[in-house]
Design a protein around this motif. Structure first.
Motif, PDB file in Angstrom:
ATOM      1  N   LEU A   1      -6.726   0.607  -2.987  1.00  0.00           N
ATOM      2  CA  LEU A   1      -5.602  -0.308  -2.773  1.00  0.00           C
ATOM      3  C   LEU A   1      -6.105  -1.737  -2.630  1.00  0.00           C
ATOM      4  CD1 LEU A   1      -3.768   1.929  -0.178  1.00  0.00           C
ATOM      5  CD2 LEU A   1      -2.828   1.292  -2.387  1.00  0.00           C
TER       6      LEU A   1
ATOM      7  N   PHE B   1       0.704  -5.408  -0.757  1.00  0.00           N
ATOM      8  CA  PHE B   1      -0.157  -4.449  -1.426  1.00  0.00           C
ATOM      9  C   PHE B   1       0.258  -4.217  -2.872  1.00  0.00           C
ATOM     10  CE2 PHE B   1      -3.105  -2.383   1.485  1.00  0.00           C
ATOM     11  CZ  PHE B   1      -2.654  -2.809   2.714  1.00  0.00           C
ATOM     12  N   GLY B   2      -0.718  -3.896  -3.699  1.00  0.00           N
ATOM     13  CA  GLY B   2      -0.443  -3.364  -5.017  1.00  0.00           C
ATOM     14  C   GLY B   2      -0.144  -1.882  -4.913  1.00  0.00           C
ATOM     15  N   SER B   3       0.142  -1.267  -6.056  1.00  0.00           N
ATOM     16  CA  SER B   3       0.482   0.161  -6.080  1.00  0.00           C
ATOM     17  C   SER B   3      -0.745   1.060  -6.083  1.00  0.00           C
ATOM     18  CB  SER B   3       1.341   0.474  -7.303  1.00  0.00           C
ATOM     19  OG  SER B   3       2.563  -0.232  -7.217  1.00  0.00           O
TER      20      SER B   3
ATOM     21  N   TYR C   1       3.395  -1.086   8.803  1.00  0.00           N
ATOM     22  CA  TYR C   1       3.556  -0.904   7.370  1.00  0.00           C
ATOM     23  C   TYR C   1       4.117   0.491   7.100  1.00  0.00           C
ATOM     24  CZ  TYR C   1       0.686  -5.032   6.508  1.00  0.00           C
ATOM     25  OH  TYR C   1       0.206  -6.321   6.461  1.00  0.00           O
TER      26      TYR C   1
ATOM     27  N   GLN D   1       4.330   3.520   3.976  1.00  0.00           N
ATOM     28  CA  GLN D   1       3.745   3.973   2.725  1.00  0.00           C
ATOM     29  C   GLN D   1       4.512   5.178   2.218  1.00  0.00           C
ATOM     30  OE1 GLN D   1      -0.252   5.729   2.747  1.00  0.00           O
ATOM     31  NE2 GLN D   1      -0.708   4.653   0.838  1.00  0.00           N
TER      32      GLN D   1
ATOM     33  N   SER E   1       4.724   8.089  -0.689  1.00  0.00           N
ATOM     34  CA  SER E   1       4.034   8.832  -1.750  1.00  0.00           C
ATOM     35  C   SER E   1       2.582   8.424  -1.956  1.00  0.00           C
ATOM     36  CB  SER E   1       4.780   8.679  -3.091  1.00  0.00           C
ATOM     37  OG  SER E   1       6.107   9.047  -2.946  1.00  0.00           O
ATOM     38  N   GLY E   2       1.888   8.043  -0.891  1.00  0.00           N
ATOM     39  CA  GLY E   2       0.456   7.803  -0.989  1.00  0.00           C
ATOM     40  C   GLY E   2       0.047   6.644  -1.872  1.00  0.00           C
ATOM     41  N   ARG E   3       0.912   5.685  -2.079  1.00  0.00           N
ATOM     42  CA  ARG E   3       0.545   4.526  -2.906  1.00  0.00           C
ATOM     43  C   ARG E   3       0.592   3.248  -2.074  1.00  0.00           C
ATOM     44  NH1 ARG E   3      -1.410   4.431  -8.188  1.00  0.00           N
ATOM     45  NH2 ARG E   3      -1.372   6.542  -9.002  1.00  0.00           N
ATOM     46  N   GLY E   4       1.075   2.157  -2.658  1.00  0.00           N
ATOM     47  CA  GLY E   4       1.030   0.874  -1.969  1.00  0.00           C
ATOM     48  C   GLY E   4       1.822   0.852  -0.676  1.00  0.00           C
ATOM     49  N   LEU E   5       1.325   0.094   0.299  1.00  0.00           N
ATOM     50  CA  LEU E   5       2.015  -0.055   1.569  1.00  0.00           C
ATOM     51  C   LEU E   5       2.956  -1.243   1.518  1.00  0.00           C
ATOM     52  CD1 LEU E   5      -0.779   1.425   2.220  1.00  0.00           C
ATOM     53  CD2 LEU E   5      -0.380   0.655   4.563  1.00  0.00           C
TER      54      LEU E   5
END
Lengths: 112, 111
Positions: free
Chosen positions: A91, A103-105, B35, B37, B39-43
């Motif tokens: 990330l 944040f990015g994806s 924060y 999150q 599905s385990g991706r960007g926060l």
């Protein structure tokens, strides 16, 4: 762009190969961060760039990991001789000083 | 090193109920952030509370900060299925802007 962009979104690589992950921060954001998140785990700090200061590399797990940032723009995270334990979501985030991160994806890296 | 730890690790509730998550940290801070999150991706940044603030609201979110106990809580009122996610607290390390994240609370809201 409006947000932080990371590429590729997913990367499958063979053990021992090198990979390069890219992060495009929000224009004007002076700080850029890389984190690693293993499945079901929290975020592990890797490296932090702030303006023209020397980067904080204290979180890089080994000398196989390196990162660069050109000015206040794009950053690349390079992992050499990948190992299976490198499999994770990587990330990237950017921010202005004293504000929250955007944040990015993420890039999901799978080492097979 | 991890600065913050969330409690509980996992929380399951019904829609309409309130969800409360707690975060403890170890050193002095100038702010604390929450924060989300999916599905385990960007926060996604939810809220930032400064060390001189005790409580802050944003929509259905209420955050408190007790610097004497080095703890914070996140309350989500009238929860919805869409609130299902992992929630992390984060604090800056030392005098830097480098955030150290807690271990997270996995919230499941059932319709």
């Amino acid at each position: 762009g409006a947000g932080v962009s990371q590429s590729p979104s997913n990367k499958v690589t063979e053990k021992g190969k090198d990979v390069e992950l890219r992060c495009d921060p929000i224009s004007g954001h002076t700080a850029l961060y890389w984190y690693r998140q293993r499945l079901g785990q929290g975020l592990e700090f890797l490296i932090y760039f702030q303006g023209n200061s020397a980067p904080d590399k204290s979180g890089l797990p080994s000398d196989r990991f390196s990162a660069e940032r050109t000015g206040e723009s794009v950053s690349t995270l390079t992992i050499q001789r990948t190992q299976q334990e490198d499999s994770a979501v990587y990330l990237c985030a950017s921010s202005l000083v004293r504000y929250g991160y955007t944040f990015g994806s993420g890039t999901r890296l799978t080492v097979v | 090193s991890q600065q913050g730890e969330e409690d509980p690790q996992a929380l399951s509730i019904q829609e309409g109920e309130n969800a409360t998550m707690n975060c403890s940290y170890k050193t002095s801070i100038n702010n604390l952030q929450w924060y989300r999150q999916n599905s385990g991706r960007g926060l996604v940044h939810l809220i930032l509370i400064r060390s001189n603030e005790r409580e802050k609201h944003s929509g259905r979110l209420r955050v408190t900060l007790d610097t004497s106990k080095k703890s914070s809580s996140l309350l989500i009122t009238a929860s919805r299925a869409a609130d299902t996610a992992s929630y992390f607290c984060a604090t800056p390390e030392g005098g830097t802007d480098k955030l150290i994240f807690g271990t997270g609370t996995r919230l499941q809201v059932f319709p």
